[in-house]
Design a protein around this motif. Structure first.
Motif, PDB file in Angstrom:
ATOM      1  N   LYS A 116     -20.203 -44.188 -45.336  1.00 49.65           N
ATOM      2  CA  LYS A 116     -21.032 -45.325 -45.718  1.00 49.65           C
ATOM      3  C   LYS A 116     -22.081 -44.859 -46.718  1.00 49.65           C
ATOM      4  O   LYS A 116     -22.643 -43.785 -46.572  1.00 49.65           O
ATOM      5  CB  LYS A 116     -21.739 -45.855 -44.462  1.00 49.65           C
TER       6      LYS A 116
ATOM      7  N   SER B 237     -16.139 -52.688 -46.333  1.00 52.97           N
ATOM      8  CA  SER B 237     -17.034 -53.778 -45.967  1.00 52.97           C
ATOM      9  C   SER B 237     -18.382 -53.541 -46.622  1.00 52.97           C
ATOM     10  O   SER B 237     -18.818 -52.399 -46.759  1.00 52.97           O
ATOM     11  CB  SER B 237     -17.200 -53.835 -44.446  1.00 52.97           C
ATOM     12  N   CYS B 238     -19.022 -54.616 -47.035  1.00 48.71           N
ATOM     13  CA  CYS B 238     -20.387 -54.478 -47.520  1.00 48.71           C
ATOM     14  C   CYS B 238     -21.285 -54.413 -46.298  1.00 48.71           C
ATOM     15  O   CYS B 238     -21.278 -55.317 -45.471  1.00 48.71           O
ATOM     16  CB  CYS B 238     -20.804 -55.643 -48.408  1.00 48.71           C
ATOM     17  N   ASP B 239     -22.028 -53.335 -46.158  1.00 48.73           N
ATOM     18  CA  ASP B 239     -22.857 -53.152 -44.966  1.00 48.73           C
ATOM     19  C   ASP B 239     -24.345 -53.309 -45.252  1.00 48.73           C
ATOM     20  O   ASP B 239     -25.170 -52.871 -44.469  1.00 48.73           O
ATOM     21  CB  ASP B 239     -22.594 -51.766 -44.349  1.00 48.73           C
ATOM     22  N   GLN B 240     -24.693 -53.888 -46.376  1.00 53.74           N
ATOM     23  CA  GLN B 240     -26.110 -54.160 -46.626  1.00 53.74           C
ATOM     24  C   GLN B 240     -26.230 -55.602 -47.077  1.00 53.74           C
ATOM     25  O   GLN B 240     -25.578 -56.016 -48.030  1.00 53.74           O
ATOM     26  CB  GLN B 240     -26.640 -53.205 -47.702  1.00 53.74           C
TER      27      GLN B 240
ATOM     28  N   HIS C 291     -22.205 -62.267 -48.199  1.00 52.56           N
ATOM     29  CA  HIS C 291     -22.208 -60.897 -47.669  1.00 52.56           C
ATOM     30  C   HIS C 291     -21.035 -60.651 -46.715  1.00 52.56           C
ATOM     31  O   HIS C 291     -20.344 -59.634 -46.800  1.00 52.56           O
ATOM     32  CB  HIS C 291     -23.531 -60.657 -46.957  1.00 52.56           C
TER      33      HIS C 291
ATOM     34  N   LEU D 194     -22.757 -45.364 -38.032  1.00 55.75           N
ATOM     35  CA  LEU D 194     -23.318 -46.446 -37.213  1.00 55.75           C
ATOM     36  C   LEU D 194     -24.329 -47.319 -37.948  1.00 55.75           C
ATOM     37  O   LEU D 194     -24.662 -48.410 -37.481  1.00 55.75           O
ATOM     38  CB  LEU D 194     -23.974 -45.853 -35.962  1.00 55.75           C
ATOM     39  N   HIS D 195     -24.804 -46.850 -39.087  1.00 50.97           N
ATOM     40  CA  HIS D 195     -25.825 -47.593 -39.825  1.00 50.97           C
ATOM     41  C   HIS D 195     -25.392 -49.033 -40.094  1.00 50.97           C
ATOM     42  O   HIS D 195     -24.276 -49.279 -40.522  1.00 50.97           O
ATOM     43  CB  HIS D 195     -26.093 -46.880 -41.155  1.00 50.97           C
ATOM     44  N   ASP D 196     -26.347 -49.961 -39.838  1.00 53.50           N
ATOM     45  CA  ASP D 196     -26.094 -51.385 -40.104  1.00 53.50           C
ATOM     46  C   ASP D 196     -24.857 -51.938 -39.407  1.00 53.50           C
ATOM     47  O   ASP D 196     -24.197 -52.849 -39.906  1.00 53.50           O
ATOM     48  CB  ASP D 196     -26.023 -51.665 -41.614  1.00 53.50           C
ATOM     49  N   THR D 197     -24.536 -51.384 -38.231  1.00 46.46           N
ATOM     50  CA  THR D 197     -23.490 -51.985 -37.413  1.00 46.46           C
ATOM     51  C   THR D 197     -24.132 -52.607 -36.171  1.00 46.46           C
ATOM     52  O   THR D 197     -25.339 -52.526 -35.984  1.00 46.46           O
ATOM     53  CB  THR D 197     -22.480 -50.931 -36.921  1.00 46.46           C
TER      54      THR D 197
ATOM     55  N   PRO E 298     -19.930 -54.610 -38.950  1.00 48.65           N
ATOM     56  CA  PRO E 298     -21.226 -54.710 -39.624  1.00 48.65           C
ATOM     57  C   PRO E 298     -22.072 -55.845 -39.061  1.00 48.65           C
ATOM     58  O   PRO E 298     -21.541 -56.851 -38.590  1.00 48.65           O
ATOM     59  CB  PRO E 298     -20.859 -55.020 -41.088  1.00 48.65           C
ATOM     60  N   ARG E 299     -23.386 -55.640 -39.094  1.00 53.64           N
ATOM     61  CA  ARG E 299     -24.281 -56.726 -38.688  1.00 53.64           C
ATOM     62  C   ARG E 299     -24.362 -57.729 -39.832  1.00 53.64           C
ATOM     63  O   ARG E 299     -23.914 -57.484 -40.936  1.00 53.64           O
ATOM     64  CB  ARG E 299     -25.658 -56.166 -38.338  1.00 53.64           C
TER      65      ARG E 299
END
Lengths: 355, 610
Positions: free
Chosen positions: A249, A285-288, A294, B428-431, B498-499
């Motif tokens: 990531k 996946s876009c994670d931000q 989004h 794990l970031h932003d999940t 992802p969140r």
């Protein structure tokens, strides 16, 4: 109608619960405050113990239920390291979790109020406090040690032989760029971006190195077993390249390129077999958080055998050609692929579409 | 009046107690409805104002989460009633993406700042600092009043942003630019974002006014004999909290001001190299850094989570000790670990930024410092558990919530060890793992601490008890519900889900949790309903609850229980009591408890060298 019904039922439930609570207060006054307190204390003490037992069973059961649904084997070398680190951490924290939760609820149950019991006046004990400062400190040192060992391996410089691919996020999709035969990315400037002319990255045509760069929105092709270094950009807001299967990531920040590298272990075809899912794809996946689309900002990674990769690359037409269809009539234009005729035809179609 | 009271308080605290104050706290000050309930300068009333405003916010913020859980749990269903109420935001009975993101953003903002910062610190710092220290009011009651009213105005501005045409801020509660800086990038970044920034600026003012007041009160206005090391842990916790807030909120404000400049003055602090697809235009801004904002934000953002959790640590320590009938174990270690947490809070902010392209070498220091925080946290947990050991525990609602707090703090704290380790954070970031972690460790835990405080001090606030049966229902459903909601989310996070996604149907990697999402949503609605039951209990009990008949219903040692059952402005009718011992003499020499006001008797075993 059904919504109203649900609200009515909820309200009714509220009133019933409230009436019971009210009545129990009157009963407790009648019974005497002390007796009520002792009864309530017993019930709650028992419930605390029951909560702990059922809770631990629940934790186990939840694990059984979902361990098959979280991602299987990591599909990159870095992913393996991260998984190892994960298991080390789970082991250490798991032990602490079970011991402390059991002590907390067991003590609550065991030392619940009893008539005549005297609480033990025990304000401090230096030895104990030193012990439980030192033990966590040691455990954490172990975790920091392992963590940083893997961290520097993962974030260290990419091997020299690594393929380099540029990925750029935009609202709401991904753009991939390959350096072409010269292995050098051409210069770009964001003010040159012109989607009408198919120059979605703003490549500068004065720079010859840009002429053979391949730009595509279709998928990111990677070679199995070969390290790949991603140069990550954003065209508008902060995005994040999330590669769950590879456990990688990295944010895509406008104006500040970032990088990450890893080595894919399995081709997409191998993963189809491993997972038993004929439709398997590696997803980006876009994670931000990047705006209203989004949740739909998906990209695809195709991990292929080296031969297939070369074949795919050979079929791609450089962005320069797509963006400047008028140049194709001149023989001097360097065309990256041997399959001249098909490319030219396709470029004409693309060119006429864009105009 | 307050100045007078203040003066006398200081005289009383500094000289011997010769002066009689009685006449000043009689009834010759005329109080109107306005001065008593609205523009009140009585710290107890201000505390109640913070508490009730916080509760209204909590209902609003909780309702937001119910709405977006409807979408997550039932992505394929329509709820026509939502369209009736919300109009275009739920066109066709489906929550629209812009609205979904507005809901999550406002849920975070409201709960973190308006409920768990203002609602929590504002309530208990205002209520307990003067009462537990033996002061008649805060150092500056007027500033204290201003603090509440700035919070109130901030609330009004924030609420108004919900009603603008383009909707409220929707870039996540962290409002990272460039998304939050560019109206063309998102509807929520138009006027809604300006209102958000204005509301937050007012909020920072409120927080600073309150914080400075708390610090000066604690340092200057302790009654005779109340040395710093005799203060209850609640006061220590609130002290560290106030220091954290005073040092970090200004940094946040500076970040917001730069963001306002970028939005309206054409500056490029955070903006660089941007081409917007929606307008097909390249922006002129070059050379800014989007990451700069993240540094400024998290320099507050990380201390902020301790601003939320520290006060509850203090409350829980006091409630637990009083109901275990046993001194808190390791008082000095508790103070020391809170101090360590407060210092480390400033040194770990970049652990929110491991995957922003941060230099990995720099990241290594943040890993070390972050995991270091686990040591003082572990000390606190072990000390709480030892406080229970060989006690004589009374499971009052406050006590149950304290035990629940420790359980949740353990569960959520341990997952912090995962996320603080940069190697694991890559995955794990932003999940959902992050969602599970911070909701358990600072969301639900802080609520449990707050509930413990409310149940314990409600009799002091209103002279009545909350209904016990409702309290037990509230506790058990909330505890079980919290674990049912957040525990399985760890698994979603391990799967990399992802969140801030409102629909997983387009994703082959993340769509395996449909059943779980539905389950979590149903439990969420039930837990939310039970919180409404609590609010009902609270309001009902203010007016109709069982009356408190004794001055010290819990048999506690601290000073607030030496005041009258319904203390007036000024708290003590006669002189302010003098303090002779620490706050934790429970079970000493075979006595159930010894109040702080009782002089050390010659044949008593020596004062504990805590």
């Amino acid at each position: 109608m059904s919504t109203l019904l649900i609200i009515a039922i909820l309200l009714l439930g509220f009133i019933v619960v409230f009436q019971i609570a009210k009545a129990s207060e009157y009963v407790s006054v009648l019974k005497g405050e002390k007796k009520t307190f002792e009864q309530n204390n017993k019930i709650n003490g028992f419930l605390l113990l029951a909560f702990m037992i059922l809770g631990l069973i629940g934790v186990y059961w939840c694990n059984e239920l979902y361990k098959g649904k979280i991602l299987g084997e990591a599909a990159s070398d870095h992913g393996e390291k991260i998984d190892t680190m994960l298991y080390i951490t789970i082991a250490i924290t798991g032990v602490v979790f079970i011991i402390t939760q059991i002590l907390l609820f067991w003590f609550s149950f065991k030392y619940q109020y009893k008539e005549g019991r005297k609480a033990f006046y025990y304000p401090h004990n230096n030895k104990l406090e030193v012990i439980w400062t030192v033990i966590p400190a040691i455990a954490l040192t172990v975790l920091v040690g392992f963590g940083l060992y893997y961290w520097f391996k993962i974030t260290g410089d990419a091997p020299k032989e690594a393929n380099v691919v540029e990925i750029t996020g935009k609202q709401f999709g991904w753009i991939y760029r390959y350096p072409g035969k010269d292995k050098v990315f051409g210069k770009k400037y964001y003010k040159n971006i012109d989607e009408g002319k198919l120059n979605q990255l703003g490549l500068i045509w004065d720079d010859k190195a840009a002429h053979d760069d391949v730009v595509t929105n279709e998928a990111m092709y990677l070679v199995v077993g070969k390290p790949v270094k991603l140069i990550i950009n954003s065209r508008d807001v902060v995005h994040d390249v999330g590669l769950a299967h590879f456990r990688m990531k990295m944010d895509a920040v406008p104006g500040t390129p970032t990088t990450m590298w890893f080595t894919p272990k399995y081709t997409t075809a191998q993963m189809k077999e491993k997972t038993g899912n004929p439709d398997f794809e590696y997803e980006i996946s876009c994670d931000q958080m990047c705006g209203k689309g989004h949740y739909s900002m998906k990209g695809i990674v195709k991990v292929v055998e080296p031969a297939e990769y070369l074949l795919w690359l050979a079929k791609q037409k450089p962005n320069y050609v797509m963006s400047n269809p008028e140049l194709e009539t001149k023989p001097a234009v360097p065309v990256a692929t041997p399959a001249d005729s098909t490319v030219t035809a396709a470029a004409k179609i693309a060119g006429s579409n864009s105009n | 009046m307050s100045q007078e009271v203040n003066l006398h308080e200081q005289v009383g605290a500094m000289t011997t107690h010769e002066v009689h104050h009685d006449e000043h706290h009689g009834h010759h000050h005329k109080e109107t409805f306005i001065t008593k309930y609205v523009f009140s300068q009585d710290h107890k009333m201000i505390a109640k104002q913070f508490l009730i405003t916080g509760m209204i916010w909590a209902i609003i913020g909780g309702l937001f989460s119910v709405l977006f859980r409807l979408q997550l749990g039932f992505p394929n269903e329509t709820f026509p009633i939502l369209e009736d109420i919300l109009g275009k935001w739920a066109a066709g009975g489906k929550i629209q993406p812009e609205f979904y993101y507005a809901l999550t953003t406002m849920h975070g903002t409201v709960l973190v700042f308006f409920v768990l910062t203002a609602g929590l610190s504002g309530t208990f710092a205002n209520f307990l600092i003067p009462l537990q220290l033996g002061a008649r009011d805060m150092a500056s009651p007027f500033m204290n009043m201003l603090s509440y009213w700035f919070f109130f105005i901030a609330s009004i501005v924030m609420v108004s942003s919900l009603f603008v045409q383009t909707g409220p801020a929707s870039g996540g509660w962290t409002v990272y630019p460039p998304l939050s800086a560019l109206g063309d990038a998102s509807e929520g970044s138009k006027i809604g974002m300006d209102l958000w920034l204005i509301a937050m600026a007012l909020f920072v003012v409120s927080s600073l006014l309150g914080g400075l007041n708390y610090i000066s009160t604690i340092l200057n206005m302790r009654t005779k004999g109340m040395s710093m090391t005799r203060m209850p842990l609640t006061i220590w916790a609130l002290f560290f909290t106030a220091v954290l807030g005073v040092l970090s909120f200004p940094v946040l404000l500076s970040g917001f001001i730069l963001l306002l400049f970028d939005r309206h003055a054409g500056t490029s602090f955070y903006l660089s190299d941007i081409f917007l697809a929606s307008t097909q235009k390249a922006l002129p801004n070059e050379g800014g850094s989007a990451i700069l904002y993240q540094h400024l934000f998290w320099f507050l953002g990380h201390p902020e989570v301790y601003i939320i959790i520290l006060p509850t640590m203090g409350l829980v320590s006091d409630v637990m000790s009083a109901n275990a009938r046993k001194p808190i174990f390791g008082y000095m270690a508790m103070v020391g670990s809170m101090f360590a947490i407060a210092v480390l809070a400033f040194l770990v902010w970049a652990h929110h930024m491991f995957v922003t392209g941060l230099n990995p070498f720099l990241g290594a220091f943040f890993v070390l410092l972050t995991l270091l925080i686990a040591v003082p946290s572990a000390i606190k947990v072990f000390n709480w558990i030892t406080t229970l050991w060989r006690g004589n525990l009374r499971f009052t609602p406050g006590m149950l919530f304290s035990i629940g707090f420790v359980s949740l703090f353990i569960s959520g704290g341990l997952t912090g060890i995962f996320l603080g380790n940069s190697t694991l954070d890559i995955h794990l970031h932003d999940t959902y793992f992050v969602i599970a972690h911070f909701h358990i460790v600072m969301g639900v835990s802080a609520f449990f601490g707050m509930f413990a405080g409310i149940y314990h001090w409600f009799p002091k606030m209103y002279g009545r008890y909350l209904n016990n049966t409702l309290a037990y229902i509230h506790f058990w459903i909330t505890l079980v519900g919290a674990y049912l909601i957040f525990w399985p989310m760890h698994y979603q996070g391990l799967a990399g889900v992802p969140r801030r996604y409102l629909d997983f149907s387009g994703w082959a990697s993340f769509n395996q949790f449909d059943g779980l999402n539905r389950f979590i949503s149903i439990v969420t609605i039930m837990v939310f309903a039970v919180q409404l039951l609590f609010v009902f209990n609270f309001i009902y009990s203010i007016f109709k609850g069982r009356r408190v008949t004794t001055q010290n219903p819990w048999g506690a040692t601290t000073l607030e229980w030496t005041t009258p059952i319904n203390p007036g402005h000024g708290n003590w009718e006669g002189e302010i009591p003098e303090v002779h011992r620490w706050a934790y003499d429970y079970g000493k020499d075979g006595r159930d408890f010894v109040p702080q006001t009782e002089a050390i008797s010659p044949n008593e075993s020596p004062e504990s060298k805590h």
